[in-house]
Design an enzyme around this catalytic site. Structure first.
Site, short mmCIF file in Angstrom:
data_model
loop_
_atom_site.label_atom_id
_atom_site.label_comp_id
_atom_site.label_asym_id
_atom_site.label_seq_id
_atom_site.Cartn_x
_atom_site.Cartn_y
_atom_site.Cartn_z
N ARG A 102 9.01 22.40 24.37
CA ARG A 102 8.30 22.70 23.31
C ARG A 102 8.66 22.10 21.92
O ARG A 102 7.98 21.15 21.59
CB ARG A 102 8.02 24.19 22.92
CG ARG A 102 6.86 24.39 21.97
CD ARG A 102 5.51 24.08 22.65
NE ARG A 102 5.21 22.87 22.32
CZ ARG A 102 4.15 22.24 23.19
NH1 ARG A 102 3.90 22.66 24.40
NH2 ARG A 102 3.90 20.91 23.01
N LYS A 137 2.13 11.90 0.97
CA LYS A 137 1.66 13.08 1.22
C LYS A 137 2.16 13.44 2.87
O LYS A 137 1.46 13.27 3.65
CB LYS A 137 0.02 12.61 1.44
CG LYS A 137 -0.60 12.54 0.20
CD LYS A 137 -2.08 12.28 0.06
CE LYS A 137 -2.60 12.10 -1.26
NZ LYS A 137 -3.92 11.58 -1.26
N LYS A 169 0.59 8.26 -12.94
CA LYS A 169 -0.97 8.37 -12.54
C LYS A 169 -1.84 8.88 -13.75
O LYS A 169 -1.25 9.33 -14.92
CB LYS A 169 -0.80 9.49 -11.56
CG LYS A 169 -0.04 8.75 -10.16
CD LYS A 169 -0.28 9.64 -8.85
CE LYS A 169 -1.74 9.18 -8.34
NZ LYS A 169 -1.74 9.83 -7.04
N GLU A 197 -1.55 3.81 -11.79
CA GLU A 197 -2.90 3.97 -11.43
C GLU A 197 -3.85 3.80 -12.33
O GLU A 197 -3.85 4.22 -13.69
CB GLU A 197 -3.02 5.49 -10.96
CG GLU A 197 -4.12 5.79 -10.31
CD GLU A 197 -4.27 7.41 -10.21
OE1 GLU A 197 -4.10 7.60 -8.97
OE2 GLU A 197 -4.47 8.12 -11.09
N ASP A 218 -7.58 2.93 -8.09
CA ASP A 218 -7.88 4.19 -7.70
C ASP A 218 -9.57 4.35 -7.42
O ASP A 218 -10.21 4.23 -8.67
CB ASP A 218 -7.48 5.08 -8.42
CG ASP A 218 -7.43 6.69 -7.78
OD1 ASP A 218 -7.17 6.75 -6.62
OD2 ASP A 218 -7.90 7.57 -8.49
#
Length: 281
Positions: A102, A137, A169, A197, A218
């Site tokens: 597994r 991410k 950002k 960004e 963006d």
């Protein structure tokens, strides 16, 4: 076969994963059902057409529980294979293989799913000159593996973490008081790679004037992206980001951007359908 990946401790990963599965009591099913001296031969295969990633890591699980296991790799990470392709043959202690099964499959299914999605996106922008990037991410603790899988699918790694480039950002800009102020502080701190960004065309010139070395455009549509690329005029690399899908990435790439980053490569890739079938030795 040895597998080495910068920033990743394979032995520790295997040990921790097996410990999680074995818990305090071990594999009580295999211990009760399988004779201690039983030997099984098995084959790992893919039920779908995929791009492979993680086979050496899967093999490490089997070797951890049976160092004498015989493993034959039939394909390599990065290979594109048809449905029904045999990936790996192995022969060893039945208890060990069933206990490791597994953990080995979970790993190779997850990483192959990422590599397969990355390959689909890379194919979709073939010939445009744009490069596919991954993002941060990632599942905590699995970044090195997941970014390895995107490379196996033909993508290029973006930042590995917060340490290897500044990425300014919208929230950074808001707190700093503006694009120029935020970039100026990064320059003053001696940071060489400064990604900024921008979500409006009027932010481009202030960011460049302040010292940005890379612009992240963006959530801009293809028409706006073309305007942005023209404004930048080759002074720094440009990157399209935000809501990129397989059905939209080609038009985005044709806008002339240098890079396209896609978070779903590591955030949303489905596991590949890969199984392990055992046969009596």
């Amino acid at each position: 076969m040895t597998f080495s990946l910068s920033g990743f401790d394979l032995d520790a990963f295997v040990a921790a994963t097996l410990a999680e599965d074995l818990g305090p009591g071990g594999d009580i099913t295999s211990a009760a059902v399988i004779p201690a001296d039983a030997i099984f031969a098995g084959v790992m295969d893919s039920r779908d057409a995929v791009t492979i990633a993680g086979l050496p890591i899967a093999a490490a699980f089997f070797r951890a529980l049976d160092p004498s296991v015989e493993i034959e790799m039939l394909v390599a990470d990065g290979d594109r294979v048809a449905a029904g392709t045999n990936l790996m043959r192995l022969k060893g202690s039945a208890r060990a293989m069933l206990t490791a099964e597994r953990s080995a499959l979970n790993t190779v299914q997850h990483l192959t799913g990422i590599a397969t999605m990355a390959r689909d996106y890379v194919d979709a922008i073939d010939g445009t000159g744009a490069t596919l990037l991954d993002t941060r991410k990632t599942i905590p603790g699995l970044r090195a593996l997941e970014k390895y899988a995107t490379r196996m699918g033909g993508a290029t790694n973006h930042r590995m973490g917060l340490w290897d480039a500044a990425m300014i950002k919208d929230n950074h800009v808001a707190v700093a008081g503006g694009v120029a102020q935020a970039v100026g502080r990064a320059v003053a701190a001696g940071i060489e790679r400064i990604i900024v960004e921008v979500d409006r065309l009027d932010q481009i010139q202030p960011a460049l004037a302040a010292g940005a070395t890379h612009l992240l455009l963006d959530n801009m549509g293809p028409a706006t992206l073309r305007e942005a690329v023209a404004l930048v005029n080759g002074r720094v690399p440009t990157e399209a980001s935000g809501g990129v899908r397989l059905d939209t990435i080609r038009a985005i790439a044709e806008s002339g951007v240098t890079y396209i980053s896609v978070g779903r490569l590591t955030q949303s890739a489905p596991a590949a359908d890969i199984g392990l079938d055992f046969e009596s030795a």
